[in-house]
Design an enzyme around this catalytic site. Structure first.
Site, PDB file in Angstrom:
ATOM      1  N   THR A  33       0.820  -1.223   0.000  1.00  0.00           N
ATOM      2  CA  THR A  33       0.000   0.000   0.000  1.00  0.00           C
ATOM      3  C   THR A  33       0.844   1.259   0.000  1.00  0.00           C
ATOM      4  O   THR A  33       0.578   2.186  -0.751  1.00  0.00           O
ATOM      5  CB  THR A  33      -0.903   0.077   1.240  1.00  0.00           C
ATOM      6  N   THR A  34       1.856   1.278   0.877  1.00  0.00           N
ATOM      7  CA  THR A  34       2.700   2.473   0.940  1.00  0.00           C
ATOM      8  C   THR A  34       3.337   2.721  -0.416  1.00  0.00           C
ATOM      9  O   THR A  34       3.305   3.837  -0.938  1.00  0.00           O
ATOM     10  CB  THR A  34       3.807   2.290   1.993  1.00  0.00           C
ATOM     11  N   ASP A  55      -0.034  -9.381   7.034  1.00  0.00           N
ATOM     12  CA  ASP A  55       0.870  -9.046   5.932  1.00  0.00           C
ATOM     13  C   ASP A  55       1.649 -10.279   5.489  1.00  0.00           C
ATOM     14  O   ASP A  55       1.782 -10.555   4.302  1.00  0.00           O
ATOM     15  CB  ASP A  55       1.883  -7.983   6.367  1.00  0.00           C
TER      16      ASP A  55
HETATM   17  P1  ADP Z   1       4.438  -1.409   1.552  1.00  0.00           P
HETATM   18  O1  ADP Z   1       3.231  -0.918   2.288  1.00  0.00           O
HETATM   19  O2  ADP Z   1       4.538  -0.784   0.207  1.00  0.00           O
HETATM   20  O3  ADP Z   1       4.553  -2.883   1.506  1.00  0.00           O
HETATM   21  P2  ADP Z   1       6.732  -1.496   3.291  1.00  0.00           P
HETATM   22  O4  ADP Z   1       6.933  -0.564   4.430  1.00  0.00           O
HETATM   23  O5  ADP Z   1       6.385  -2.909   3.568  1.00  0.00           O
HETATM   24  O6  ADP Z   1       5.681  -0.816   2.338  1.00  0.00           O
HETATM   25  O7  ADP Z   1       8.057  -1.435   2.411  1.00  0.00           O
HETATM   26  C1  ADP Z   1       8.216  -2.239   1.302  1.00  0.00           C
HETATM   27  C2  ADP Z   1       9.512  -1.898   0.595  1.00  0.00           C
HETATM   28  O8  ADP Z   1      10.622  -2.046   1.457  1.00  0.00           O
HETATM   29  C3  ADP Z   1       9.728  -2.840  -0.563  1.00  0.00           C
HETATM   30  O9  ADP Z   1      10.225  -2.100  -1.645  1.00  0.00           O
HETATM   31  C4  ADP Z   1      10.768  -3.820  -0.025  1.00  0.00           C
HETATM   32  O10 ADP Z   1      11.558  -4.374  -1.044  1.00  0.00           O
HETATM   33  C5  ADP Z   1      11.569  -2.942   0.872  1.00  0.00           C
HETATM   34  N1  ADP Z   1      12.265  -3.680   1.939  1.00  0.00           N
HETATM   35  C6  ADP Z   1      11.718  -4.423   2.912  1.00  0.00           C
HETATM   36  N2  ADP Z   1      12.673  -4.930   3.720  1.00  0.00           N
HETATM   37  C7  ADP Z   1      13.863  -4.503   3.243  1.00  0.00           C
HETATM   38  C8  ADP Z   1      15.246  -4.666   3.644  1.00  0.00           C
HETATM   39  N3  ADP Z   1      15.584  -5.368   4.700  1.00  0.00           N
HETATM   40  N4  ADP Z   1      16.177  -4.052   2.901  1.00  0.00           N
HETATM   41  C9  ADP Z   1      15.835  -3.322   1.840  1.00  0.00           C
HETATM   42  N5  ADP Z   1      14.586  -3.112   1.425  1.00  0.00           N
HETATM   43  C10 ADP Z   1      13.591  -3.694   2.112  1.00  0.00           C
HETATM   44 MG    MG Z   2       4.973  -4.321   2.977  1.00  0.00          MG
END
Ligand code: ADP
Ligand code: MG
Length: 563
Positions: free
Chosen positions: A96-97, A404
């Site tokens: 979503t973000t 999630d």
């Molecule tokens: P969303 O609501 O879009 O899912 P998140 O806060 O879950 O937002 O962030 C998702 C993003 O963060 C994705 O692009 C994912 O690849 C990245 N991400 C998650 N964990 C890591 C990590 N440990 N290192 C780098 N990127 C990460």
């Molecule tokens: Mg996420």
């Protein structure tokens, strides 16, 4: 035509109207403002938002879906974006973000193009083509994961992959202490393996409503566990009833075990003590009849959505039947699926065939409370994750994180293809789009290039959240990807560039990434299409009534959520 100088009034008095470029700018501004709020919440180092609703209740989270649900957004264009976020959440339960942030970035780039006098319809066309191409590129670069859940060897082999996928979904959330994450991942992987069904067209179907997340305050997150069956936050109604029934034959009732009092007030004239007795006897007789009926079909457990009268409780207890009352409808439905029973709305119609089956129904102490466990169900594809935690905020966040992770696995199993995280696919797609843009003629090419730039907003934000220099990071990532390294991304936790994100186990399901791009493009183009904003003047009403009214006005964009 207003001939003779008489103005023609089309709109109601007090209606405000903005049109043309001005309306477009206003809408873009509002949508970007919302995206701006979410930017800092992206990724594992995303910051939390503290939201206070009109009742003073506080939510602290960095989950995009929750933030937009809790925020009371006014502007119609921003509301459109909120709806997009909710749609993404409903569809894939993650991303979503990213979707909102990407939509904001697309609009920011569109603004630049508007400044260069490029017509919105050209931008819209270009964005749509770019989105299609982006999805195509994603499908090409995604890796197929080899998941099989048929034999125990297959399951053992697939578990580490599933764990990695669940990890990616949980790592960016609130419960970030490593041992808790490990524990939660165990729970989710086990739950998903239990409920997964093979799809004839390949992949697995995970019905998320087969996984119940039940929160119970007390103890610590580490004491959360998986129950193969359904857990009800209820007690057995009567102390004389058994607390444990094996080989349970369960009657699921959506009917009160009470004598229903009529709604109208009736007056009964009683002239002698004998009459009182007869009156009460009659009630008792009816209740006994109900219980007899339940006994006659062979039930030894009663789970009732409505109330159970004291007298009925007594009769049930005497017959050795375990009973639970006022169970939530959603739980009743879960029990129906789990035990193979059928919810009956009239006790008179109850038959043996309607009974559900479970090997064990038992009331157990959980913390300071008692809960009823229904285990060894006829349909083993029903599980409960019993979440423990010190306070409501922790529990709510744990629940969201679990959902999630469950969704991430559901998505990955449906179409078992994954992409590296940490901005890697965005840079890869941007690269591909820029190359492809050369084949797109005219000004649309500029829109395609803008689309590529907008995608790189994701790695830029991730780099910034990791305390790195975003521009430097972006240049380096572009270089690595151009050299053929499609797995290069940002290690947000350690604040450095990682040549192979797979090593970090940061993986995102292909379905989620596709959904993010489609939804963001849809929202951005929808906003770019509007060139006239006609807003009726708000009605002057007080408090909630007024709020309802305002929400009603924009109901094509947002259904008012009233409770
Ligand atoms: P969303 O609501 O879009 O899912 P998140 O806060 O879950 O937002 O962030 C998702 C993003 O963060 C994705 O692009 C994912 O690849 C990245 N991400 C998650 N964990 C890591 C990590 N440990 N290192 C780098 N990127 C990460
Ligand atoms: Mg996420």
């Amino acid at each position: 035509m207003a001939t003779y100088g008489i103005p023609v009034l089309v709109l109601k008095e007090g209606t405000s109207r903005t049109y043309g470029r001005e309306a477009l700018r206003a809408n873009i501004l509002a949508a970007r403002a919302l995206a701006e709020v979410l930017r800092t919440s992206l990724g594992p180092k995303g910051l939390d938002k503290m939201l206070v609703d009109s009742f003073g209740d506080i939510t602290v989270t960095n989950d995009g879906a929750t933030i937009v649900k809790e925020m009371e957004v006014q502007h119609p264009a921003a509301k459109l974006l909120v709806e997009t976020a909710k749609a993404v959440d409903a569809e894939v339960g993650d991303g979503t973000t990213s979707a909102v942030v990407l939509a904001g970035a697309l609009l920011a780039r569109a603004e630049n193009l508007l400044d260069q006098n490029i017509h919105p319809s050209i931008i819209i066309e270009g964005y749509k083509k770019a989105a299609e191409k982006a999805v195509e590129i994603l499908e090409e670069v995604a890796d197929r994961v080899n998941i099989g859940l048929e034999t125990s060897e297959e399951i053992e082999r697939s578990k580490p992959i599933l764990r990695e996928l669940a990890y990616a979904a949980l790592a960016s959330k609130y419960i970030s202490s490593p041992d808790i994450i490990d524990h939660f991942i165990d729970l989710v992987v086990e739950a998903v393996i239990t409920v997964a069904e093979k799809r004839p067209e390949g992949g697995y179907l995970v019905r998320t409503d087969n996984i119940k997340v039940e929160k119970k305050k007390g103890a610590s997150l580490a004491e959360s566990r998986l129950v193969k069956g359904i857990v009800l936050d209820k007690e057995v109604v009567h102390p004389g009833m058994p607390k444990r029934v094996e080989r349970a034959r369960i009657a699921l009732l959506d009917a009160p075990l009470e004598i229903e009092k009529p709604d109208i007030t009736a007056k009964i004239n009683i002239t002698s003590p004998d009459q009182i007795k007869r009156f009460l006897d009659e009630e008792t007789r009816l209740l006994k009849e109900m219980v007899d009926k339940i006994v006659s079909v062979g039930a030894n457990v009663v789970i009732c959505q409505k109330g159970i009268d004291d007298v009925a409780q007594h009769f049930l207890a005497k017959r050795g039947i375990l009973a639970v009352r006022r169970v939530k409808r959603s739980d009743m439905e879960k029990l129906e699926r789990a035990t193979g029973g059928r919810i009956v709305t009239s006790i008179r119609d109850l038959t043996e065939k309607d009974l559900g089956y479970a090997e064990l129904v038992e009331e157990r102490r959980v913390g300071n409370d008692k809960m009823v466990f229904v285990e060894g169900c006829k349909n083993p594809k029903a599980v409960t994750i019993l979440v423990r935690g010190a306070n409501d905020m922790l529990l709510d966040d744990a629940e969201r994180s679990l959902n999630d992770a469950i969704n991430a696995l559901r998505n990955a199993l449906r179409e078992p293809k994954v992409l590296p995280g940490g901005g890697a696919p965005e840079v890869e797609v941007a690269l591909g789009l820029r190359k492809w843009a050369e084949t797109v003629g005219g000004k649309e090419q500029l829109a395609v290039l803008a689309f590529a730039d907008a995608l790189e907003e994701i790695p830029v934000i991730l780099a910034r959240s990791a305390g790195m220099d975003p521009l430097e990071v972006l240049m380096e990532l572009r270089r690595l990807h151009a050299a053929g390294n499609k797995y290069a991304g940002i290690n947000v936790i350690e604040g450095k560039i990682e040549e192979d994100m797979r090593k970090l186990k940061v993986l995102d399901p292909l379905t989620v990434k596709k959904q993010i791009i489609r939804a963001a493009t849809e929202a951005a183009t929808a906003i770019l299409k509007v060139d006239d904003l006609i807003a009726a003047s708000p009605l002057k009403k007080e408090g909630k009534e007024k709020k309802e009214e305002e929400e009603g006005e924009t109901k094509t964009m947002s259904k008012p959520e009233l409770d």
